[in-house]
Design a protein around this motif. Structure first.
Motif, PDB file in Angstrom:
ATOM      1  N   GLY A 152       0.957  -1.169  -0.202  1.00  8.64           N
ATOM      2  CA  GLY A 152       0.102  -0.060   0.161  1.00  8.64           C
ATOM      3  C   GLY A 152       0.921   1.218  -0.082  1.00  8.64           C
ATOM      4  O   GLY A 152       1.138   1.866  -1.194  1.00  8.64           O
ATOM      5  N   CYS A 153       1.494   1.760   1.112  1.00 11.57           N
ATOM      6  CA  CYS A 153       2.024   2.972   1.380  1.00 11.57           C
ATOM      7  C   CYS A 153       3.516   2.940   1.038  1.00 11.57           C
ATOM      8  O   CYS A 153       4.078   4.096   0.720  1.00 11.57           O
ATOM      9  CB  CYS A 153       1.656   3.509   2.743  1.00 11.57           C
ATOM     10  SG  CYS A 153       2.478   2.368   3.891  1.00 11.57           S
ATOM     11  N   GLU A 154       3.841   1.678   1.290  1.00  6.53           N
ATOM     12  CA  GLU A 154       5.471   1.700   1.174  1.00  6.53           C
ATOM     13  C   GLU A 154       6.234   2.613   2.155  1.00  6.53           C
ATOM     14  O   GLU A 154       7.467   2.743   1.747  1.00  6.53           O
ATOM     15  CB  GLU A 154       5.691   2.028  -0.273  1.00  6.53           C
ATOM     16  CG  GLU A 154       5.467   0.852  -1.306  1.00  6.53           C
ATOM     17  CD  GLU A 154       6.164   1.130  -2.745  1.00  6.53           C
ATOM     18  OE1 GLU A 154       6.323   2.328  -2.994  1.00  6.53           O
ATOM     19  OE2 GLU A 154       6.571  -0.023  -3.392  1.00  6.53           O
ATOM     20  N   ILE A 200       3.146   2.530   7.010  1.00  7.93           N
ATOM     21  CA  ILE A 200       1.864   3.296   7.894  1.00  7.93           C
ATOM     22  C   ILE A 200       0.755   2.330   7.714  1.00  7.93           C
ATOM     23  O   ILE A 200       0.080   2.039   8.535  1.00  7.93           O
ATOM     24  CB  ILE A 200       1.405   4.600   7.191  1.00  7.93           C
ATOM     25  CG1 ILE A 200       2.799   5.482   7.292  1.00  7.93           C
ATOM     26  CG2 ILE A 200       0.021   5.141   7.881  1.00  7.93           C
ATOM     27  CD1 ILE A 200       3.064   5.864   8.718  1.00  7.93           C
ATOM     28  N   CYS A 201       0.378   1.749   6.376  1.00  6.12           N
ATOM     29  CA  CYS A 201      -1.009   1.162   6.430  1.00  6.12           C
ATOM     30  C   CYS A 201      -1.132  -0.334   6.744  1.00  6.12           C
ATOM     31  O   CYS A 201      -2.200  -0.831   6.966  1.00  6.12           O
ATOM     32  CB  CYS A 201      -1.080   1.072   4.674  1.00  6.12           C
ATOM     33  SG  CYS A 201      -0.413  -0.079   3.647  1.00  6.12           S
ATOM     34  N   GLY A 202       0.066  -0.936   6.889  1.00  6.52           N
ATOM     35  CA  GLY A 202       0.057  -2.474   7.400  1.00  6.52           C
ATOM     36  C   GLY A 202      -0.245  -3.543   6.344  1.00  6.52           C
ATOM     37  O   GLY A 202      -0.633  -4.683   6.543  1.00  6.52           O
ATOM     38  N   ALA A 203      -0.492  -3.126   5.200  1.00  2.24           N
ATOM     39  CA  ALA A 203      -0.980  -4.189   4.032  1.00  2.24           C
ATOM     40  C   ALA A 203       0.030  -5.347   4.022  1.00  2.24           C
ATOM     41  O   ALA A 203      -0.299  -6.296   3.412  1.00  2.24           O
ATOM     42  CB  ALA A 203      -1.489  -3.455   2.694  1.00  2.24           C
ATOM     43  N   CYS A 204       1.064  -4.891   4.003  1.00  4.00           N
ATOM     44  CA  CYS A 204       2.356  -5.615   3.749  1.00  4.00           C
ATOM     45  C   CYS A 204       2.926  -6.497   4.901  1.00  4.00           C
ATOM     46  O   CYS A 204       4.134  -7.093   4.556  1.00  4.00           O
ATOM     47  CB  CYS A 204       3.325  -4.853   3.158  1.00  4.00           C
ATOM     48  SG  CYS A 204       4.287  -3.805   4.560  1.00  4.00           S
ATOM     49  N   THR A 205       2.298  -6.557   5.939  1.00  3.42           N
ATOM     50  CA  THR A 205       2.590  -7.042   7.079  1.00  3.42           C
ATOM     51  C   THR A 205       2.758  -8.822   6.881  1.00  3.42           C
ATOM     52  O   THR A 205       1.751  -9.332   6.243  1.00  3.42           O
ATOM     53  CB  THR A 205       1.742  -6.872   8.496  1.00  3.42           C
ATOM     54  OG1 THR A 205       1.432  -5.374   8.363  1.00  3.42           O
ATOM     55  CG2 THR A 205       1.954  -7.557   9.685  1.00  3.42           C
ATOM     56  N   SER A 230       6.863  -5.649   5.730  1.00  3.05           N
ATOM     57  CA  SER A 230       7.819  -5.905   4.782  1.00  3.05           C
ATOM     58  C   SER A 230       8.189  -4.931   3.762  1.00  3.05           C
ATOM     59  O   SER A 230       9.047  -5.086   3.059  1.00  3.05           O
ATOM     60  CB  SER A 230       7.374  -7.135   4.039  1.00  3.05           C
ATOM     61  OG  SER A 230       6.312  -6.900   3.054  1.00  3.05           O
ATOM     62  N   CYS A 231       7.549  -3.589   3.870  1.00  3.46           N
ATOM     63  CA  CYS A 231       7.909  -2.390   3.117  1.00  3.46           C
ATOM     64  C   CYS A 231       9.105  -1.658   3.620  1.00  3.46           C
ATOM     65  O   CYS A 231       9.764  -0.707   3.023  1.00  3.46           O
ATOM     66  CB  CYS A 231       6.751  -1.543   2.735  1.00  3.46           C
ATOM     67  SG  CYS A 231       6.152  -0.569   4.132  1.00  3.46           S
ATOM     68  N   THR A 232       9.431  -1.826   4.975  1.00  2.00           N
ATOM     69  CA  THR A 232      10.359  -0.954   5.617  1.00  2.00           C
ATOM     70  C   THR A 232      11.783  -1.713   5.918  1.00  2.00           C
ATOM     71  O   THR A 232      12.394  -1.401   6.835  1.00  2.00           O
ATOM     72  CB  THR A 232       9.874  -0.253   6.828  1.00  2.00           C
ATOM     73  OG1 THR A 232       9.119  -1.159   7.510  1.00  2.00           O
ATOM     74  CG2 THR A 232       9.049   0.996   6.619  1.00  2.00           C
TER      75      THR A 232
HETATM   76  S1  FES Z   1       2.810  -1.125   2.435  1.00  2.00           S
HETATM   77 FE1  FES Z   1       1.960   0.267   4.071  1.00  2.00          FE
HETATM   78  S2  FES Z   1       2.891  -0.409   5.864  1.00  2.00           S
HETATM   79 FE2  FES Z   1       4.117  -1.650   4.244  1.00  2.00          FE
END
Ligand code: FES
Ligand code: FES
Lengths: 292, 167
Positions: free
Chosen positions: B49-51, B54-59, B69-71
């Motif tokens: 999502g946000c990369e 913030i959004c949590g989609a990539c958890t 997993s984006c950070t």
């Molecule tokens: S894509 Fe939004 S928290 Fe990783």
């Protein structure tokens, strides 16, 4: 939303890490949990030539009691600290504050040392370390040195860490037996950056008068601020709160940003100071009754 | 020296465990773990999502912990044990948590769902009998633009119940 290209180094020991840093100096940044640096890299707010991944260094994950202090390795994961009995018993302020640090998912990777190194003005862990009178332990190829938290945080995102140093540990004085603690913050949503935060330690005498008081605020100025509480010693805990909250904002110059102007930050700070003082006194009362 | 190094623009070989299987792929240092999982290892259940955390989609679960997993970068995940939504239950089946999501309509578009399922998996292991407040606190690390969260909370609470009864 992708970082610039960088060299990646993953040392296994602190000695290797500081040797790399000494060679690369300003071109390199240490990367731990990446809960702050990761977003900054992805947004290209920082563009380092190299990252030194210190998240796997041996010997930076300990939480140990050492005489009159508790030592936490720089790479201790925030959620591990939150679940630690040693922290809950000996550094109650940190245990109170950690649930406010980001979210479950970021605390699962974010480290104590990373938050201190980053030094966001609103960050909870630097505020706690300051109020507790803790120490930051830094190592470079040249030396190891210990800097009191009260000097370490210089300005927003600016600390006394030299470019060739990494933080290896934090030292937290063990909580005096009868002291009570309070922590509170206000953010737009839980887990967001605090607009303002406050932390307090209070000790009361048998008559309920303030024997000892340490009060700090964050998110208001560019670094954690300790409030001079000298004049409040001896005051009745039930009467001091209001004066203390007025006093706590008397000398501060609040930041302004898109979330809050100075006036609003002052108003929040006053509310928070009253709240943490009240909580700390109630906690001190409770602990004293338990000891008796 | 035992420093592992991968220079900018070069590719390192990453070996890890993904959903119980040994997998490997190539990644240059700046490749995000989420992109590596999707593009190199075809774990398309990892949503992006946000990369920026913030959004949590990539958890996903890394060594059992729910993390973004984006950070983090793929090179950092070398040697780790990773579980994505694909690994939560055997292919073609659903576990108690997933069944509760279906029952309570805890997803609409489903974009946030894989991340929330991974978070809830780790959360319930640590907090087997959570209060609603604890569930909401855990969920504050995710953004869902469809459901309004109430159904997600209900599903997680029911799953906790089911899991603790051994269902
Ligand atoms: S894509 Fe939004 S928290 Fe990783
Ligand atoms: S179901 Fe659509 S974002 Fe959550």
């Amino acid at each position: 939303m992708k970082p610039v290209a960088f060299d990646y180094h993953r040392p296994e020991t602190v000695a290797e890490a500081v040797a790399l840093l000494a060679d690369l100096r300003d071109d390199a940044m240490p990367l731990a949990g990446g809960m702050t640096l990761g977003p900054m890299l992805n947004l290209r707010l920082v563009r380092p030539r190299a990252l030194i991944d210190i998240s796997r260094l041996a010997g930076l994950r300990h939480i140990v009691q050492d005489g009159d202090k508790v030592v936490t390795g720089a790479a201790v994961i925030q959620n591990d600290a939150l679940r630690s009995d040693v922290i809950r018993r000996q550094v109650p302020l940190l245990a109170l504050a950690l649930p406010w640090v980001g979210h479950f998912q970021t605390r699962n990777r974010g480290t104590l040392g990373g938050s201190v190194a980053h030094a966001d003005p609103s960050a909870e862990i630097p505020l706690c370390l300051t109020v507790c009178g803790g120490t930051v332990v830094l190592r470079s190829r040249r030396r190891e040195r210990r800097v009191p938290a009260r000097r370490f945080f210089v300005d927003a995102l600016t600390t006394l860490r030299e470019p060739d140093e990494i933080i290896v540990a934090l030292e937290w004085p063990r909580a005096p037996a009868q002291s009570g603690w309070g922590f509170a913050e206000i953010a737009q949503r839980h887990g967001d950056f605090a607009i303002a935060a406050a932390a307090c330690r209070a000790t009361l005498d048998d008559e309920g008068r303030v024997k000892d008081l340490v009060l700090g605020i964050a998110g208001v100025e560019s670094r954690p601020v300790l409030i001079d509480t000298e004049n409040f010693r001896g005051g009745r805990s039930t009467e001091v709160g209001k004066h203390l909250s007025d006093h706590s904002v008397a000398g501060v110059t609040p930041m302004e940003d898109h979330v809050a102007n100075a006036e609003y930050r002052i108003a929040l700070t006053k509310v928070l100071v009253e709240r943490v003082f009240r909580d700390a006194c109630a906690d001190a009362e409770r602990r004293r009754n338990k000891l008796q | 020296m035992s420093v592992q190094t991968c220079l900018a623009g070069q590719k390192a070989t990453i070996e890890l465990t993904l959903n119980g299987q040994r997998r490997s792929g190539k990644a240059e240092p700046r490749l995000l773990l989420c992109d590596f999982l999707r593009h190199e290892l075809q774990a398309f259940g990892v949503h992006v999502g946000c990369e920026h955390g913030i959004c949590g989609a990539c958890t996903v679960l890394v060594d059992g912990r729910a993390v973004r997993s984006c950070t983090q970068y793929a090179v950092q995940a070398d040697g780790r044990d990773i579980v994505t939504v694909e690994g939560l239950a055997e292919a073609g089946t659903m576990n108690a948590l997933q069944r509760a999501f279906a029952k309570h309509h805890a997803l609409q578009c489903g974009y946030c769902t894989p991340g929330i399922l991974c978070s809830a998996t780790h959360f319930l292991r640590e907090t087997p009998a959570p209060t609603e407040r604890e569930v909401r606190d855990m969920l504050s690390g995710h953004i869902c633009r469809c459901t309004g969260y109430a159904s997600i909370v209900a599903a997680i609470l029911e799953a906790a119940d089911a899991v603790s009864r051994g269902a």
